[in-house]
Design a protein around this motif. Structure first.
Motif, PDB file in Angstrom:
ATOM      1  N   SER A  62       0.820  -1.218   0.000  1.00 35.40           N
ATOM      2  CA  SER A  62       0.000   0.000   0.000  1.00 35.40           C
ATOM      3  C   SER A  62       0.852   1.265   0.000  1.00 35.40           C
ATOM      4  O   SER A  62       1.926   1.307   0.588  1.00 35.40           O
ATOM      5  CB  SER A  62      -0.909   0.004   1.237  1.00 35.40           C
ATOM      6  N   LEU A  63       0.355   2.295  -0.650  1.00 34.29           N
ATOM      7  CA  LEU A  63       0.984   3.615  -0.628  1.00 34.29           C
ATOM      8  C   LEU A  63       0.302   4.537   0.384  1.00 34.29           C
ATOM      9  O   LEU A  63       0.687   5.693   0.530  1.00 34.29           O
ATOM     10  CB  LEU A  63       0.932   4.247  -2.023  1.00 34.29           C
ATOM     11  N   ASP A  64      -0.696   4.018   1.083  1.00 39.99           N
ATOM     12  CA  ASP A  64      -1.468   4.820   2.031  1.00 39.99           C
ATOM     13  C   ASP A  64      -0.760   4.951   3.366  1.00 39.99           C
ATOM     14  O   ASP A  64      -0.222   3.966   3.891  1.00 39.99           O
ATOM     15  CB  ASP A  64      -2.843   4.186   2.280  1.00 39.99           C
ATOM     16  N   ALA A  65      -0.801   6.162   3.915  1.00 38.83           N
ATOM     17  CA  ALA A  65      -0.342   6.358   5.293  1.00 38.83           C
ATOM     18  C   ALA A  65      -1.248   5.528   6.193  1.00 38.83           C
ATOM     19  O   ALA A  65      -2.417   5.325   5.897  1.00 38.83           O
ATOM     20  CB  ALA A  65      -0.389   7.831   5.660  1.00 38.83           C
ATOM     21  N   LYS A  66      -0.705   5.016   7.235  1.00 41.16           N
ATOM     22  CA  LYS A  66      -1.379   4.158   8.205  1.00 41.16           C
ATOM     23  C   LYS A  66      -1.622   2.747   7.695  1.00 41.16           C
ATOM     24  O   LYS A  66      -2.336   1.971   8.319  1.00 41.16           O
ATOM     25  CB  LYS A  66      -2.661   4.784   8.742  1.00 41.16           C
ATOM     26  N   ALA A  67      -1.033   2.366   6.553  1.00 41.37           N
ATOM     27  CA  ALA A  67      -1.088   0.964   6.119  1.00 41.37           C
ATOM     28  C   ALA A  67      -0.272   0.147   7.113  1.00 41.37           C
ATOM     29  O   ALA A  67       0.782   0.573   7.577  1.00 41.37           O
ATOM     30  CB  ALA A  67      -0.519   0.812   4.714  1.00 41.37           C
ATOM     31  N   ALA A  68      -0.751  -1.033   7.437  1.00 45.89           N
ATOM     32  CA  ALA A  68      -0.093  -1.889   8.421  1.00 45.89           C
ATOM     33  C   ALA A  68       1.246  -2.409   7.902  1.00 45.89           C
ATOM     34  O   ALA A  68       1.415  -2.654   6.707  1.00 45.89           O
ATOM     35  CB  ALA A  68      -1.001  -3.062   8.771  1.00 45.89           C
ATOM     36  N   ILE A  69       2.171  -2.568   8.830  1.00 44.68           N
ATOM     37  CA  ILE A  69       3.446  -3.226   8.546  1.00 44.68           C
ATOM     38  C   ILE A  69       3.337  -4.629   9.135  1.00 44.68           C
ATOM     39  O   ILE A  69       3.018  -4.785  10.311  1.00 44.68           O
ATOM     40  CB  ILE A  69       4.625  -2.468   9.184  1.00 44.68           C
ATOM     41  N   VAL A  70       3.555  -5.635   8.323  1.00 47.30           N
ATOM     42  CA  VAL A  70       3.380  -7.023   8.747  1.00 47.30           C
ATOM     43  C   VAL A  70       4.633  -7.831   8.407  1.00 47.30           C
ATOM     44  O   VAL A  70       5.474  -7.403   7.621  1.00 47.30           O
ATOM     45  CB  VAL A  70       2.141  -7.655   8.056  1.00 47.30           C
ATOM     46  N   ILE A  71       4.741  -8.989   9.013  1.00 46.65           N
ATOM     47  CA  ILE A  71       5.795  -9.935   8.648  1.00 46.65           C
ATOM     48  C   ILE A  71       5.195 -10.852   7.593  1.00 46.65           C
ATOM     49  O   ILE A  71       4.152 -11.467   7.817  1.00 46.65           O
ATOM     50  CB  ILE A  71       6.292 -10.712   9.873  1.00 46.65           C
ATOM     51  N   TRP A  72       5.828 -10.923   6.411  1.00 47.70           N
ATOM     52  CA  TRP A  72       5.257 -11.620   5.271  1.00 47.70           C
ATOM     53  C   TRP A  72       6.321 -12.439   4.563  1.00 47.70           C
ATOM     54  O   TRP A  72       7.503 -12.144   4.654  1.00 47.70           O
ATOM     55  CB  TRP A  72       4.665 -10.582   4.305  1.00 47.70           C
ATOM     56  N   THR A  73       5.895 -13.444   3.825  1.00 47.32           N
ATOM     57  CA  THR A  73       6.821 -14.260   3.040  1.00 47.32           C
ATOM     58  C   THR A  73       7.646 -13.360   2.123  1.00 47.32           C
ATOM     59  O   THR A  73       7.102 -12.497   1.433  1.00 47.32           O
ATOM     60  CB  THR A  73       6.038 -15.291   2.209  1.00 47.32           C
ATOM     61  N   GLU A  74       8.940 -13.560   2.107  1.00 51.21           N
ATOM     62  CA  GLU A  74       9.840 -12.736   1.302  1.00 51.21           C
ATOM     63  C   GLU A  74       9.568 -12.962  -0.181  1.00 51.21           C
ATOM     64  O   GLU A  74       9.550 -14.096  -0.660  1.00 51.21           O
ATOM     65  CB  GLU A  74      11.299 -13.077   1.621  1.00 51.21           C
ATOM     66  N   THR A  75       9.324 -11.870  -0.897  1.00 50.74           N
ATOM     67  CA  THR A  75       9.074 -11.939  -2.339  1.00 50.74           C
ATOM     68  C   THR A  75      10.010 -11.021  -3.116  1.00 50.74           C
ATOM     69  O   THR A  75       9.815 -10.811  -4.311  1.00 50.74           O
ATOM     70  CB  THR A  75       7.607 -11.578  -2.654  1.00 50.74           C
ATOM     71  N   ASP A  76      11.008 -10.454  -2.426  1.00 50.15           N
ATOM     72  CA  ASP A  76      12.030  -9.615  -3.058  1.00 50.15           C
ATOM     73  C   ASP A  76      11.416  -8.439  -3.825  1.00 50.15           C
ATOM     74  O   ASP A  76      11.722  -8.205  -4.990  1.00 50.15           O
ATOM     75  CB  ASP A  76      12.920 -10.457  -3.972  1.00 50.15           C
ATOM     76  N   VAL A  77      10.534  -7.709  -3.147  1.00 50.85           N
ATOM     77  CA  VAL A  77       9.902  -6.536  -3.737  1.00 50.85           C
ATOM     78  C   VAL A  77      10.262  -5.304  -2.906  1.00 50.85           C
ATOM     79  O   VAL A  77      10.575  -5.423  -1.719  1.00 50.85           O
ATOM     80  CB  VAL A  77       8.364  -6.695  -3.828  1.00 50.85           C
TER      81      VAL A  77
END
Length: 133
Positions: A62-77
């Motif tokens: 997301s480009l939105d302010a207040k979008a959550a930061i999560v731990i996610w499978t690494e996809t090299d993005v």
């Protein structure tokens, strides 16, 4: 602060410590506090020590302010890549201390912060202090 958020912040602090420790061992800081001049350069993934296949990710890229930061499978993005931005020396009235840094997401260009009991991205960001033990 809820237990899950506390654990994520604790993990994040450990990752930041590892960055600072590498700079300290390379002779880039001497006081135990990473200075603006010695802030780590480059792009980083913040990866749990227990699972190298995951990293901190801006949810749904997301480009939105207040979008959550999560731990996610690494996809090299780029939404899983971070840069350390050194803050200038504080002046009277500034909300940060000497040695504070911001963590900026490469994709959204927004900063890692804690708001409303969650880790999110925002335009301002939370100053982080990277210290050696």
């Amino acid at each position: 602060m809820n237990k899950r958020l506390y654990l994520v912040v604790l993990w994040l602090c450990a990752q930041l410590f590892a960055l600072c420790q590498a700079s300290f061992e390379a002779g880039q800081c001497t006081s135990g506090v990473l200075t603006a001049a010695a802030a780590p350069c480059g792009t980083f993934r913040l990866v749990p020590e227990t699972n190298g296949n995951k990293s901190l990710f801006v949810e749904n890229a997301s480009l939105d302010a207040k979008a959550a930061i999560v731990i996610w499978t690494e996809t090299d993005v780029p939404a899983q890549q971070w840069t350390v931005v050194a803050l200038p020396s504080p002046q009277e009235g500034d909300a940060w201390q000497a040695g504070d840094v911001l963590l900026q997401n490469v994709y959204s260009r927004l900063f890692l912060t804690v708001a409303e009991g969650r880790i999110v991205q925002s335009a301002e960001g939370t100053p982080w202090q990277i210290e050696t033990a």
